[in-house]
Design a protein around this motif. Structure first.
Motif, short mmCIF file in Angstrom:
data_model
loop_
_atom_site.label_atom_id
_atom_site.label_comp_id
_atom_site.label_asym_id
_atom_site.label_seq_id
_atom_site.Cartn_x
_atom_site.Cartn_y
_atom_site.Cartn_z
N PRO A 5 -9.45 8.70 1.66
CA PRO A 5 -9.89 7.76 0.10
C PRO A 5 -10.31 6.46 0.95
O PRO A 5 -10.46 6.24 2.23
CB PRO A 5 -8.34 7.67 0.43
N ALA A 7 -9.59 2.47 1.04
CA ALA A 7 -9.41 0.88 1.44
C ALA A 7 -10.11 -0.01 1.05
O ALA A 7 -11.10 -0.31 1.79
CB ALA A 7 -7.88 0.66 2.42
N VAL A 85 -9.24 2.74 -3.49
CA VAL A 85 -8.06 2.61 -3.57
C VAL A 85 -8.74 0.78 -3.43
O VAL A 85 -8.61 0.10 -2.18
CB VAL A 85 -7.09 3.02 -2.49
N GLN A 105 -10.42 3.45 -10.46
CA GLN A 105 -9.45 3.46 -9.19
C GLN A 105 -8.12 2.78 -9.44
O GLN A 105 -8.22 1.75 -10.42
CB GLN A 105 -10.80 3.07 -8.36
N PRO A 106 -7.70 3.10 -8.67
CA PRO A 106 -5.98 2.21 -8.65
C PRO A 106 -5.69 0.87 -7.49
O PRO A 106 -6.71 0.79 -7.45
CB PRO A 106 -5.22 3.46 -8.33
N LEU A 133 0.56 1.92 -0.08
CA LEU A 133 -0.65 1.86 -0.15
C LEU A 133 -0.63 4.13 0.54
O LEU A 133 -1.31 5.18 -0.93
CB LEU A 133 -1.15 2.22 1.48
N VAL A 136 0.36 6.14 -2.95
CA VAL A 136 -0.42 5.66 -4.18
C VAL A 136 -0.78 7.01 -4.71
O VAL A 136 -1.04 6.96 -5.63
CB VAL A 136 -2.25 4.80 -4.09
N THR A 143 2.19 3.21 -12.12
CA THR A 143 0.95 3.01 -12.51
C THR A 143 0.55 2.47 -14.26
O THR A 143 0.92 3.40 -14.59
CB THR A 143 -0.49 3.73 -12.24
#
Length: 313
Positions: A5, A7, A85, A105-106, A133, A136, A143
């Motif tokens: 992932p 960030a 993320v 995307q979250p 984080l 997630v 969500t």
């Protein structure tokens, strides 16, 4: 091999940074503000809180993740990836700014100034990031899929927004167009107004709500999707598959009508506007600098977008 992932920290230049960039030094910026009855220390303290929040969130990113940063002014040039993320560090409006560039995307909203921001979209504090984080992608992490609105022109131009889309003349002067619905068999009404607003449940806390309140809480004209008659509009919730729309200051004349001034759009409904002016624009979430331009005879259809903003609760 699947990628780790990434960030992506989304932030904006602080008021303090803008002042110093404009005036050259801290002292000159302080003098400018004091001449207008303001204290630079208040602005500088908000700047320091924002920087502390950025540092705390950065430190909370798992060591196995990749990292990137993007400033609000560079969002239209930044390429988001499926494994991202998105961590918005700032105000509620910054979440709306980034929403139209995403594809599921979250998004984690971090409030840098609790008490000053409403916290509708930036729901978390910087200290929450350390636990939030890494979780997630864990099953059970809440969500909310926030409904978005889109406008698609007949030349394939597309505009996406989280709060609302405005269609009208630049400068909010008189716009001329024909308004109708996809399922009305071509029935339309010629109008002259200061523009049309189509908004979501998230936008119902802002510009849309202001217009709704001016109408006495939503007394309006016919609804979209085949509905008809006068009725009181209920503003949608952020996750409802329903939009509301309002015509601003429609002008009655022998050539223009005012029977279609407000309504709602269900999930599959589309409001259709055909341009009868030399230049109209459509922009989303109040960002007029990023507008779709329309001219004589063009048609634009507005309705619920297939994409929703995935906001971590």
């Amino acid at each position: 091999m699947s990628l780790a992932p990434r960030a992506v920290l989304v932030h904006r230049t602080t008021e303090y940074e803008e002042l110093v960039a404009r005036h050259g030094t801290h002292g000159q910026a302080a003098f400018f503000l004091s001449s207008r009855g303001r204290d630079i220390e208040e602005v500088a303290e908000r700047h320091r809180r924002t920087r502390r929040a950025m540092a705390e969130v950065t430190a909370a990113i798992p060591l196995t993740w990749r990292q990137s940063r993007v400033e609000r002014g560079d969002l239209d040039r930044f390429l988001f990836a499926p494994e991202d993320v998105v961590v918005v560090v700032g105000q509620d409006g910054l979440v709306a700014n980034v929403a139209k560039y995403l594809a599921g995307q979250p998004v984690v909203g971090i409030d840098t100034d609790p008490g000053r921001n409403p916290g509708v979209l930036v729901r978390h504090r910087p200290a929450d990031a350390r636990l939030l984080l890494p979780s997630v992608f864990t099953a059970g992490t809440g969500t909310d899929g926030l409904t978005m609105v889109e406008a698609v022109a007949d030349d394939t131009q597309r505009l996406l927004a989280l709060n609302e889309i405005y269609l009208g003349a630049a400068g909010h002067q008189t716009a001329r167009y024909r308004l109708g619905f996809d399922d009305d068999g071509g029935a339309v009404e010629a109008q002259a107004s200061s523009g049309v607003l189509v908004g979501t449940g998230t936008g119902a806390t802002g510009w849309i709500r202001s217009v709704w309140q001016e109408r006495g809480g939503g007394d309006g004209g016919r609804g979209g999707g085949g509905g008809g008659g006068d009725r009181s509009l209920r503003l949608p919730g952020p996750t409802e598959d329903r939009l509301v729309w309002f015509v601003r200051e429609a002008w009655p004349s022998p050539a223009t009508g005012t029977s279609l001034v407000a309504g709602e759009l269900a999930a599959g409904d589309r409001l259709t506007l055909t341009v009868e002016s030399e230049r109209l624009i459509a922009f989303g979430d109040g960002i007029e600098s990023d507008a779709v331009e329309l001219t004589w005879g063009q048609r634009v259809r507005v309705g619920r977008a297939e994409t929703a903003l995935q906001l971590v609760g």
